[in-house]
Structure formats: structure tokens, C-alpha cells
Design a protein around this motif. Structure first.
Motif, PDB file in Angstrom:
ATOM      1  N   LYS A  79       0.654  -1.182   0.030  1.00  0.00           N
ATOM      2  CA  LYS A  79       0.363  -0.151  -0.144  1.00  0.00           C
ATOM      3  C   LYS A  79       0.761   0.894   0.052  1.00  0.00           C
ATOM      4  CE  LYS A  79      -4.144  -1.745   1.496  1.00  0.00           C
ATOM      5  NZ  LYS A  79      -5.675  -1.724   2.876  1.00  0.00           N
ATOM      6  N   LEU A  80       2.244   1.206   0.371  1.00  0.00           N
ATOM      7  CA  LEU A  80       2.714   2.710   0.867  1.00  0.00           C
ATOM      8  C   LEU A  80       3.783   3.048  -0.766  1.00  0.00           C
ATOM      9  CD1 LEU A  80       4.052   4.941   2.704  1.00  0.00           C
ATOM     10  CD2 LEU A  80       5.871   2.735   2.346  1.00  0.00           C
ATOM     11  N   LEU A  81       3.675   1.531  -1.689  1.00  0.00           N
ATOM     12  CA  LEU A  81       4.123   1.628  -2.986  1.00  0.00           C
ATOM     13  C   LEU A  81       3.143   2.175  -3.632  1.00  0.00           C
ATOM     14  CD1 LEU A  81       5.847  -1.961  -3.735  1.00  0.00           C
ATOM     15  CD2 LEU A  81       7.286   0.306  -3.933  1.00  0.00           C
ATOM     16  N   ALA A  82       1.690   1.521  -3.126  1.00  0.00           N
ATOM     17  CA  ALA A  82       1.214   2.360  -4.117  1.00  0.00           C
ATOM     18  C   ALA A  82      -0.142   3.883  -3.339  1.00  0.00           C
ATOM     19  CB  ALA A  82      -0.191   1.298  -4.216  1.00  0.00           C
ATOM     20  N   ALA A  88      11.174   2.992  -9.665  1.00  0.00           N
ATOM     21  CA  ALA A  88      11.856   4.040  -9.195  1.00  0.00           C
ATOM     22  C   ALA A  88      11.507   4.402  -7.924  1.00  0.00           C
ATOM     23  CB  ALA A  88      11.886   5.413 -10.481  1.00  0.00           C
ATOM     24  N   ARG A  89       9.702   4.544  -7.951  1.00  0.00           N
ATOM     25  CA  ARG A  89       9.224   4.812  -6.918  1.00  0.00           C
ATOM     26  C   ARG A  89       9.803   3.495  -5.610  1.00  0.00           C
ATOM     27  NH1 ARG A  89       5.804   7.507  -3.433  1.00  0.00           N
ATOM     28  NH2 ARG A  89       4.197   5.922  -2.215  1.00  0.00           N
ATOM     29  N   LEU A  90      10.332   2.069  -5.529  1.00  0.00           N
ATOM     30  CA  LEU A  90      10.631   1.270  -4.642  1.00  0.00           C
ATOM     31  C   LEU A  90      12.263   1.421  -4.383  1.00  0.00           C
ATOM     32  CD1 LEU A  90      10.296  -2.363  -3.753  1.00  0.00           C
ATOM     33  CD2 LEU A  90      11.533  -2.303  -5.594  1.00  0.00           C
ATOM     34  N   SER A  91      12.930   2.574  -5.785  1.00  0.00           N
ATOM     35  CA  SER A  91      14.121   2.216  -4.923  1.00  0.00           C
ATOM     36  C   SER A  91      13.935   3.297  -4.480  1.00  0.00           C
ATOM     37  CB  SER A  91      14.579   2.892  -6.511  1.00  0.00           C
ATOM     38  OG  SER A  91      16.319   2.845  -5.345  1.00  0.00           O
ATOM     39  N   ARG A  92      13.277   5.020  -4.043  1.00  0.00           N
ATOM     40  CA  ARG A  92      12.779   5.696  -3.104  1.00  0.00           C
ATOM     41  C   ARG A  92      12.759   5.146  -1.529  1.00  0.00           C
ATOM     42  NH1 ARG A  92      11.165   8.255  -7.844  1.00  0.00           N
ATOM     43  NH2 ARG A  92       8.767   8.450  -7.007  1.00  0.00           N
ATOM     44  N   LEU A  93      11.199   4.106  -2.070  1.00  0.00           N
ATOM     45  CA  LEU A  93      11.063   4.550  -0.828  1.00  0.00           C
ATOM     46  C   LEU A  93      12.510   3.345   0.194  1.00  0.00           C
ATOM     47  CD1 LEU A  93       7.155   3.208  -2.161  1.00  0.00           C
ATOM     48  CD2 LEU A  93       8.143   4.775  -0.622  1.00  0.00           C
TER      49      LEU A  93
END
Length: 137
Positions: A21-24, A61-66
């Protein structure tokens, strides 16, 4: 929707659903993580959570940032044995609950108070007992 309050300091653990859910960019989970951080809590995930939550369409990219903002807890031999012991203690089988057990074991080793964002309240309650506060996401 009413905002859920988290404890001061300690650790926030995201299980697979919490991390997914954080990824989404789920507004509730993003708000809970932000609130936890503002209260001095460290946000963590078990390394196996990455495997369970990521799929082909995940924004890399979002995965890497999180991930850069979370502490990823490794799972080695000692942690695997402890997770296995947790499963045996509550009568669950590793075939179905292996990752849950690893996440629970990691949560139990964190600075208290520990809060876990999870969709699996029943199984995590069995594995963590009353030592981890579970918040349904």
C-alpha cells in the motif's frame, strides 16, 4: 476517515500489505508512515517483504526511493531459526506462514513500542502476541 494515532518513538514495521500500500501511494498508509516518522519512530521492513510485495508492474524508481527511507532487516540463519521456532510455538506451518513468521520475528526484535501495519491481524496476533501493536491496513 478518522486518523489513527501511533505511539511515540519505537518502531513501525510494514508487512507485505503495508509495504504494498505504501508502494501504491495509499493515502492512509502514507499518512501513518509520516505520522510515525514525525513521532520519532523508525520505519522498517523485513527483507522478505520486498519479495512478497514487488511484482512486474512495480514502479522501480518509487520502489528504490521508498527502500532508501526504510531500514531493511536481513533474514539470515539465526533469524530463520527464530521464525521457525515462532511457527512451532503457535502450531502454524512454514509452507503457508514462512514470510509472516520472518516479519513477526523481525518485529519482535525491534525497539519498543513496535507497531505493525498489516492486513493479517489474526495470524500476526498469534505470532507476535501482545508485544506488537497491530494496525489493520
Amino acid at each position: 476517515m478518522a486518523r489513527r494515532k501511533l505511539s511515540h518513538e519505537g518502531t513501525l514495521v510494514l508487512d507485505s500489505e503495508g509495504f504494498s500500500k505504501l508502494l501504491a501511494d495509499d493515502k492512509t498508509v502514507v499518512a501513518l508512515v509520516a505520522e510515525a516518522r514525525s513521532r520519532g519512530m523508525e520505519a522498517v521492513i523485513c527483507a522478505l517483504t520486498i519479495i512478497e510485495a514487488v511484482y512486474a508492474r512495480t514502479d522501480k524508481a518509487r520502489l528504490s526511493r521508498l527502500l532508501s527511507g526504510l531500514r531493511v532487516i536481513p533474514v539470515g540463519d539465526e533469524e530463520a531459526r527464530a521464525a521457525s521456532s515462532l511457527l512451532m510455538a503457535v502450531g502454524l506451518h512454514g509452507h503457508e506462514y514462512a514470510i509472516d513468521a520472518a516479519v513477526a520475528e523481525a518485529a519482535l526484535r525491534q525497539q519498543r513500542p513496535v507497531v505493525m501495519l498489516t492486513s493479517d491481524i489474526d495470524d500476526m496476533a498469534k505470532l507476535c502476541g501482545d508485544r506488537v501493536r497491530l494496525v489493520r491496513v
